[in-house]
Design a protein around this motif. Structure first.
Motif, PDB file in Angstrom:
ATOM      1  N   ARG A  12       0.812  -1.462   0.006  1.00  0.00           N
ATOM      2  CA  ARG A  12      -0.103  -0.077  -0.110  1.00  0.00           C
ATOM      3  C   ARG A  12       0.870   1.374  -0.133  1.00  0.00           C
ATOM      4  O   ARG A  12       0.600   2.347  -0.634  1.00  0.00           O
ATOM      5  CB  ARG A  12      -0.848   0.021   1.062  1.00  0.00           C
ATOM      6  CG  ARG A  12      -2.238  -0.830   0.985  1.00  0.00           C
ATOM      7  CD  ARG A  12      -3.044  -0.760   2.342  1.00  0.00           C
ATOM      8  NE  ARG A  12      -4.128  -1.733   2.007  1.00  0.00           N
ATOM      9  CZ  ARG A  12      -4.655  -2.674   3.297  1.00  0.00           C
ATOM     10  NH1 ARG A  12      -4.150  -2.471   4.251  1.00  0.00           N
ATOM     11  NH2 ARG A  12      -5.523  -3.519   2.806  1.00  0.00           N
ATOM     12  N   GLN A  13       1.746   1.004   0.993  1.00  0.00           N
ATOM     13  CA  GLN A  13       2.893   2.642   0.938  1.00  0.00           C
ATOM     14  C   GLN A  13       3.576   2.747  -0.514  1.00  0.00           C
ATOM     15  O   GLN A  13       3.620   3.693  -0.986  1.00  0.00           O
ATOM     16  CB  GLN A  13       4.028   2.138   1.918  1.00  0.00           C
ATOM     17  CG  GLN A  13       5.037   3.317   2.022  1.00  0.00           C
ATOM     18  CD  GLN A  13       4.149   4.684   2.670  1.00  0.00           C
ATOM     19  OE1 GLN A  13       3.700   4.677   3.640  1.00  0.00           O
ATOM     20  NE2 GLN A  13       4.334   5.811   1.864  1.00  0.00           N
ATOM     21  N   LEU A  14       3.983   1.469  -1.229  1.00  0.00           N
ATOM     22  CA  LEU A  14       4.481   1.518  -2.415  1.00  0.00           C
ATOM     23  C   LEU A  14       3.531   2.161  -3.520  1.00  0.00           C
ATOM     24  O   LEU A  14       3.729   3.056  -4.349  1.00  0.00           O
ATOM     25  CB  LEU A  14       5.112   0.215  -2.876  1.00  0.00           C
ATOM     26  CG  LEU A  14       6.318  -0.237  -2.252  1.00  0.00           C
ATOM     27  CD1 LEU A  14       6.335  -1.686  -2.851  1.00  0.00           C
ATOM     28  CD2 LEU A  14       7.526   0.407  -2.413  1.00  0.00           C
ATOM     29  N   LYS A  15       2.211   1.875  -3.430  1.00  0.00           N
ATOM     30  CA  LYS A  15       1.115   2.381  -4.326  1.00  0.00           C
ATOM     31  C   LYS A  15       1.131   3.980  -4.130  1.00  0.00           C
ATOM     32  O   LYS A  15       1.060   4.747  -5.024  1.00  0.00           O
ATOM     33  CB  LYS A  15      -0.209   1.595  -4.033  1.00  0.00           C
ATOM     34  CG  LYS A  15      -1.276   2.066  -4.856  1.00  0.00           C
ATOM     35  CD  LYS A  15      -0.906   1.916  -6.572  1.00  0.00           C
ATOM     36  CE  LYS A  15      -2.336   2.140  -7.129  1.00  0.00           C
ATOM     37  NZ  LYS A  15      -2.081   3.294  -8.153  1.00  0.00           N
ATOM     38  N   GLU A  16       1.096   4.296  -2.582  1.00  0.00           N
ATOM     39  CA  GLU A  16       0.910   5.770  -2.520  1.00  0.00           C
ATOM     40  C   GLU A  16       2.086   6.537  -3.032  1.00  0.00           C
ATOM     41  O   GLU A  16       1.882   7.511  -3.541  1.00  0.00           O
ATOM     42  CB  GLU A  16       1.001   5.915  -0.803  1.00  0.00           C
ATOM     43  CG  GLU A  16      -0.644   5.548  -0.356  1.00  0.00           C
ATOM     44  CD  GLU A  16      -0.514   5.550   1.278  1.00  0.00           C
ATOM     45  OE1 GLU A  16       0.319   6.354   1.676  1.00  0.00           O
ATOM     46  OE2 GLU A  16      -1.223   5.009   1.699  1.00  0.00           O
ATOM     47  N   TRP A  17       3.392   6.092  -3.078  1.00  0.00           N
ATOM     48  CA  TRP A  17       4.452   6.549  -3.576  1.00  0.00           C
ATOM     49  C   TRP A  17       4.445   6.655  -5.229  1.00  0.00           C
ATOM     50  O   TRP A  17       4.697   7.810  -5.594  1.00  0.00           O
ATOM     51  CB  TRP A  17       5.743   6.055  -3.168  1.00  0.00           C
ATOM     52  CG  TRP A  17       6.033   6.060  -1.713  1.00  0.00           C
ATOM     53  CD1 TRP A  17       5.560   6.757  -0.820  1.00  0.00           C
ATOM     54  CD2 TRP A  17       7.100   5.206  -1.166  1.00  0.00           C
ATOM     55  NE1 TRP A  17       6.220   6.558   0.421  1.00  0.00           N
ATOM     56  CE2 TRP A  17       7.095   5.640   0.186  1.00  0.00           C
ATOM     57  CE3 TRP A  17       7.841   4.190  -1.576  1.00  0.00           C
ATOM     58  CZ2 TRP A  17       8.232   5.228   1.045  1.00  0.00           C
ATOM     59  CZ3 TRP A  17       8.885   3.654  -0.804  1.00  0.00           C
ATOM     60  CH2 TRP A  17       8.966   4.197   0.793  1.00  0.00           C
ATOM     61  N   LEU A  18       3.714   5.775  -5.771  1.00  0.00           N
ATOM     62  CA  LEU A  18       3.555   5.584  -7.055  1.00  0.00           C
ATOM     63  C   LEU A  18       2.732   6.766  -7.527  1.00  0.00           C
ATOM     64  O   LEU A  18       2.770   7.665  -8.357  1.00  0.00           O
ATOM     65  CB  LEU A  18       3.116   4.200  -7.534  1.00  0.00           C
ATOM     66  CG  LEU A  18       2.668   4.374  -9.289  1.00  0.00           C
ATOM     67  CD1 LEU A  18       4.209   4.521 -10.123  1.00  0.00           C
ATOM     68  CD2 LEU A  18       1.989   2.666  -9.316  1.00  0.00           C
ATOM     69  N   ASP A  19       1.465   6.717  -6.843  1.00  0.00           N
ATOM     70  CA  ASP A  19       0.173   7.727  -6.882  1.00  0.00           C
ATOM     71  C   ASP A  19       0.871   9.088  -6.829  1.00  0.00           C
ATOM     72  O   ASP A  19       0.375  10.062  -7.537  1.00  0.00           O
ATOM     73  CB  ASP A  19      -0.842   7.518  -6.251  1.00  0.00           C
ATOM     74  CG  ASP A  19      -1.497   6.267  -6.621  1.00  0.00           C
ATOM     75  OD1 ASP A  19      -1.173   5.699  -7.732  1.00  0.00           O
ATOM     76  OD2 ASP A  19      -2.298   5.549  -5.761  1.00  0.00           O
ATOM     77  N   ALA A  20       1.941   9.270  -5.812  1.00  0.00           N
ATOM     78  CA  ALA A  20       2.321  10.636  -5.563  1.00  0.00           C
ATOM     79  C   ALA A  20       3.252  11.260  -6.541  1.00  0.00           C
ATOM     80  O   ALA A  20       3.875  12.337  -6.442  1.00  0.00           O
ATOM     81  CB  ALA A  20       2.708  10.589  -4.013  1.00  0.00           C
ATOM     82  N   GLY A  21       3.862  10.150  -7.264  1.00  0.00           N
ATOM     83  CA  GLY A  21       5.157  10.454  -8.259  1.00  0.00           C
ATOM     84  C   GLY A  21       6.373  10.476  -7.597  1.00  0.00           C
ATOM     85  O   GLY A  21       7.278  10.950  -8.272  1.00  0.00           O
ATOM     86  N   THR A  22       6.404   9.840  -6.286  1.00  0.00           N
ATOM     87  CA  THR A  22       7.482   9.674  -5.794  1.00  0.00           C
ATOM     88  C   THR A  22       8.754   8.830  -6.293  1.00  0.00           C
ATOM     89  O   THR A  22       9.611   8.843  -6.514  1.00  0.00           O
ATOM     90  CB  THR A  22       7.402   9.317  -4.118  1.00  0.00           C
ATOM     91  OG1 THR A  22       6.515  10.350  -3.857  1.00  0.00           O
ATOM     92  CG2 THR A  22       8.755   9.315  -3.489  1.00  0.00           C
ATOM     93  N   ILE A  23       7.616   7.628  -6.732  1.00  0.00           N
ATOM     94  CA  ILE A  23       8.625   6.721  -7.568  1.00  0.00           C
ATOM     95  C   ILE A  23       7.862   6.261  -9.108  1.00  0.00           C
ATOM     96  O   ILE A  23       6.672   6.668  -9.088  1.00  0.00           O
ATOM     97  CB  ILE A  23       8.458   5.277  -6.789  1.00  0.00           C
ATOM     98  CG1 ILE A  23       7.341   4.658  -6.438  1.00  0.00           C
ATOM     99  CG2 ILE A  23       9.533   5.361  -5.470  1.00  0.00           C
ATOM    100  CD1 ILE A  23       7.239   3.539  -5.973  1.00  0.00           C
ATOM    101  N   THR A  24       8.676   5.914  -9.828  1.00  0.00           N
ATOM    102  CA  THR A  24       8.190   5.670 -11.213  1.00  0.00           C
ATOM    103  C   THR A  24       7.527   4.105 -11.238  1.00  0.00           C
ATOM    104  O   THR A  24       7.472   3.426 -10.438  1.00  0.00           O
ATOM    105  CB  THR A  24       9.479   5.557 -12.173  1.00  0.00           C
ATOM    106  OG1 THR A  24      10.135   4.461 -11.857  1.00  0.00           O
ATOM    107  CG2 THR A  24      10.274   6.841 -12.177  1.00  0.00           C
TER     108      THR A  24
END
Length: 66
Positions: A12-24
């Protein structure tokens, strides 16, 4: 005392980072596979915790032409 995040919490944290543009999207897929494969190999959830958030990309300073 804080308990280790579950693999689902980590995903879930990874998905949040993806949605926020923090990770590609590529980083998301790589980290997700690492999480899933490390869990299936019997590694504890604490070792599959997400890495520290990467630094935001920097853009070059604008050049001023005379």
């Amino acid at each position: 005392m804080e308990k280790d995040p579950s693999p689902l919490d980590t995903l879930r944290q990874l998905k949040e980072w993806l949605d926020a543009g923090t990770i590609t999207p590529q980083e998301f897929e790589t980290l997700k596979k690492k999480l899933l494969f490390s869990e299936s190999a019997g590694v504890t959830a604490s070792s599959a915790a997400p890495p520290a958030a990467p630094a935001p990309p920097t853009t070059p300073a604008p050049r001023w032409y005379p």
